[in-house]
Enzyme design. Structure first.
Site, PDB file in Angstrom:
ATOM      1  N   ASP A  98     -52.269  18.565  90.856  1.00 39.94           N
ATOM      2  CA  ASP A  98     -52.339  18.761  89.632  1.00 39.94           C
ATOM      3  C   ASP A  98     -49.897  19.019  89.923  1.00 39.94           C
ATOM      4  O   ASP A  98     -50.165  19.863  90.209  1.00 39.94           O
ATOM      5  CB  ASP A  98     -51.950  19.692  88.606  1.00 39.94           C
ATOM      6  CG  ASP A  98     -52.137  18.579  87.200  1.00 39.94           C
ATOM      7  OD1 ASP A  98     -51.426  17.405  86.621  1.00 39.94           O
ATOM      8  OD2 ASP A  98     -53.651  18.880  86.379  1.00 39.94           O
ATOM      9  N   ASP A 200     -47.896  15.023  86.170  1.00 38.56           N
ATOM     10  CA  ASP A 200     -48.379  15.880  84.854  1.00 38.56           C
ATOM     11  C   ASP A 200     -47.032  14.775  84.200  1.00 38.56           C
ATOM     12  O   ASP A 200     -45.759  14.973  84.169  1.00 38.56           O
ATOM     13  CB  ASP A 200     -48.185  16.987  84.907  1.00 38.56           C
ATOM     14  CG  ASP A 200     -48.277  17.301  82.534  1.00 38.56           C
ATOM     15  OD1 ASP A 200     -49.316  17.361  82.561  1.00 38.56           O
ATOM     16  OD2 ASP A 200     -47.238  18.182  82.678  1.00 38.56           O
ATOM     17  N   GLU A 257     -49.787  10.538  84.485  1.00 29.65           N
ATOM     18  CA  GLU A 257     -49.659  10.558  83.296  1.00 29.65           C
ATOM     19  C   GLU A 257     -48.568  10.087  82.430  1.00 29.65           C
ATOM     20  O   GLU A 257     -47.717  10.296  82.628  1.00 29.65           O
ATOM     21  CB  GLU A 257     -49.849  12.095  83.068  1.00 29.65           C
ATOM     22  CG  GLU A 257     -50.124  11.840  81.739  1.00 29.65           C
ATOM     23  CD  GLU A 257     -50.472  13.718  81.135  1.00 29.65           C
ATOM     24  OE1 GLU A 257     -50.909  13.471  80.278  1.00 29.65           O
ATOM     25  OE2 GLU A 257     -49.464  14.411  81.252  1.00 29.65           O
ATOM     26  N   HIS A 329     -59.108  16.860  80.302  1.00 31.99           N
ATOM     27  CA  HIS A 329     -58.813  18.425  79.524  1.00 31.99           C
ATOM     28  C   HIS A 329     -58.222  18.133  78.499  1.00 31.99           C
ATOM     29  O   HIS A 329     -57.844  19.535  77.834  1.00 31.99           O
ATOM     30  CB  HIS A 329     -57.714  19.172  80.936  1.00 31.99           C
ATOM     31  CG  HIS A 329     -56.716  18.879  81.512  1.00 31.99           C
ATOM     32  ND1 HIS A 329     -55.655  17.757  81.849  1.00 31.99           N
ATOM     33  CD2 HIS A 329     -55.513  19.166  80.695  1.00 31.99           C
ATOM     34  CE1 HIS A 329     -55.067  17.096  81.476  1.00 31.99           C
ATOM     35  NE2 HIS A 329     -54.854  18.495  81.399  1.00 31.99           N
ATOM     36  N   ASP A 330     -56.953  17.491  78.107  1.00 34.21           N
ATOM     37  CA  ASP A 330     -56.516  17.162  76.715  1.00 34.21           C
ATOM     38  C   ASP A 330     -56.967  16.377  75.725  1.00 34.21           C
ATOM     39  O   ASP A 330     -56.405  15.824  75.356  1.00 34.21           O
ATOM     40  CB  ASP A 330     -54.982  16.612  77.434  1.00 34.21           C
ATOM     41  CG  ASP A 330     -54.140  17.486  78.081  1.00 34.21           C
ATOM     42  OD1 ASP A 330     -53.499  18.308  77.960  1.00 34.21           O
ATOM     43  OD2 ASP A 330     -53.344  16.333  78.914  1.00 34.21           O
TER      44      ASP A 330
END
Length: 562
Positions: A98, A200, A257, A329-330
């Site tokens: 990440d 991210d 993202e 994960h979100d």
């Protein structure tokens, strides 16, 4: 479309804190991931994305990084990280990390030096502005609630910008010294042998430098930070520089993202000369969302899901392979969000798996998705860890919901649903840890776990394995990876039916997105039943010279060569 090494692969996201604990401290770690590499290989995984394992105070679960060059001790050591990369390579698997460079932690050395001297070198690493008579410089709202501006410690009228939590100060990408520090760090990790990065919140690195108020969209006078992004100009120059200076020399796999990008700019992001190799397709995630908050979200209907998938692929499939997800994960668990309440079972879970895996793009599984892990019911806000969920609970209460109603809202949507420990077995704490898990496990682990599903050919896990192997089957891989996705039936309620048309093969994908039975008729002749969630030997099909009839059971999913 230029063909790339990763196009035929299957990817998998690991949230390290909740994946596998190897030392009994209740926190998942790198050695736990190493232990499970063979499991992932058997599942058919090629690319593994690790959510952050850098040193962090964990205000936002590792997305607040205090040292980009260090592994947080809770996850292990740098030697563990190097061993993970080496063991993955032995299995022809790739590790991506990440990359969190819109912001860092307020505990990072850069920010600490900026606080000490806001007008010096490191003050320019952040957005530090004077307020308006002690009030924030403008009315933008942070993603986790409240103003994007926080007073700089020790100063009455100096504020720093944070798009997320106040402990996550945004880095000033307008400063070339900041950009070079970031590129240096990226190159350092690529030299260690990782294959690339998931990037991210990258759309946020470019700000509207006027820092002006926009019309408020909530009663507190704030407006969504997303409004600002619509006015920001010049992000592509930053992204192309990062590609040129850091990614391209290593042929790194990069996946962005992006939520708020402009559709007309898609090719600039992922076209042949784009900034990234791929981006996540969040179109289904956006169904039913509301700027007012989670309490105002609408349930996802089968038809809305179908129409969104069809439209997304119409817009993107000629440009590149986007990454398909049903959860991460979100997000809440996909089976709990996209399958109507009361219909969540192994058959419907396999249908959803089939639709995702057969849709044009790179399939990105999230840990536990392969066994159909479900949302957890929260009985109290005290059970919640996630900072975003706590804020949305408060928003719901402020807008008139009672505590029980607010708890139901967050139980449906909370990010903690995806962060409960991975369910490996029916042993205590789901086989995740021998200690006390950092976040309480979902009590349904006794029924939903890897060990039990590994023993059954009709399990959700086994079906995912069929689908990952089908994607790599020489007979069908070209069709599944590169074939055009063309809707066959677009307007029949609760039904998805589309082709994947390759150079030599055509596959028909059908999903009866409801519990009721139905019959559909098509003009194609079925040559072969390739995969089905009830089993290909039980599919009911009748063919004559002019028409083929399929008799579909509830949530039946079929892939047929036609």
């Amino acid at each position: 479309m230029q063909r790339k090494w990763w196009h035929g692969k299957v990817a998998y996201q690991i949230y390290p804190k909740s994946f596998k604990d190897s030392n009994g401290d209740g926190i998942g770690d790198l050695r736990g991931i190493i232990e499970k590499l063979d499991y992932l290989k058997e599942l058919g995984i090629d690319i593994i994305w690790l959510s952050p394992v850098y040193q962090s105070p964990f205000v936002d679960q590792g997305y607040d990084i205090s040292d980009y060059y260090a592994i947080d001790p809770s996850f292990g050591t740098m030697e563990d990280m190097e061993e993970l990369v080496a063991e993955a390579k032995k299995r022809d698997m790739y590790i991506i990390m990440d990359l969190v460079v819109n912001h860092c932690s307020d505990k990072h050395e850069w920010f600490q030096k900026a606080v000490a001297d806001p007008f010096g070198k490191y003050g320019k690493y952040f957005y530090i502005k004077e307020g308006k008579n002690g009030n924030p410089p403008c009315n933008w709202r942070a993603y986790f609630g409240g103003s994007v501006w926080e007073k700089l410690p020790g100063y009455d009228n100096l504020f720093y910008l944070h798009m997320f939590a106040k402990e996550q100060p945004d880095l000033n990408w307008e400063n070339p010294e900041v950009r070079e520090e970031i590129y240096k760090m990226i190159r350092w990790w690529l030299e260690k042998g990782i294959a690339g990065f998931r990037i991210d919140a990258i759309i946020n690195i470019k700000k509207d430098l006027r820092f002006q108020d926009f019309p408020a969209d909530r009663e507190d006078g704030t407006c969504s930070a997303g409004v600002m992004l619509q006015h920001a100009q010049g992000i592509h120059e930053f992204l192309q520089e990062m590609k040129r200076e850091a990614f391209a020399p290593y042929e790194a796999f990069t996946i962005g993202e992006l939520f708020d990008f402009r559709r007309e700019e898609l090719e600039r992001y992922i076209g042949e000369e784009g900034c990234f190799e791929s981006i996540f397709d969040f179109s289904t995630h956006m169904i039913g969302t509301s700027g007012k908050g989670w309490y105002d979200f609408q349930k996802v209907t089968p038809d809305a899901y179908r129409d969104t998938v069809y439209e997304s692929k119409r817009l993107t499939q000629d440009t590149a392979l986007m990454a398909n997800i049903i959860e991460n994960h979100d997000e809440p668990r996909g089976v709990s969000r996209y399958i109507p309440e009361g219909d969540v079972n192994e058959i419907s879970k396999k249908m959803l798996a089939g639709v995702m895996m057969m849709t044009h793009g790179l399939p990105f599984l999230y840990q536990g998705q392969e066994i159909g892990m479900e949302n957890k019911r929260f009985e109290s806000i005290d059970e919640v860890d996630d900072i975003n969920t706590i804020d949305e609970y408060r928003v719901a209460l402020k807008n008139g919901l009672c505590e029980a109603e607010a708890l139901q809202v967050i139980s449906d949507i909370s990010r903690d649903n995806a962060r409960t420990p991975m369910q490996w077995s029916d042993e205590i704490h789901a086989g995740f840890t021998s200690g006390t898990p950092w976040l309480k496990e979902n009590p349904n682990y006794c029924k939903i776990n890897v060990r039990e599903q590994s023993t059954r050919e009709d399990s959700v896990l086994s079906f995912y394995q069929q689908l990952t192997h089908l994607r790599k089957d020489p007979e069908y891989s070209e069709c599944i990876v590169y074939g055009k996705q063309i809707p066959l039936i677009e307007n029949e309620k609760n039904l998805m039916a589309f082709y994947r048309k390759g150079e030599k093969k055509t596959l028909l994908v059908i999903a009866n997105y409801q519990s009721g039975e139905r019959k559909i008729s098509i003009t194609d002749a079925v040559k072969k039943l390739v995969v089905a969630n009830y089993g290909t030997d039980t599919v009911q099909v009748e063919q004559n010279a002019d028409e083929t009839s399929l008799f579909l059971r509830g949530y039946e999913f079929i892939v047929a060569e036609v």
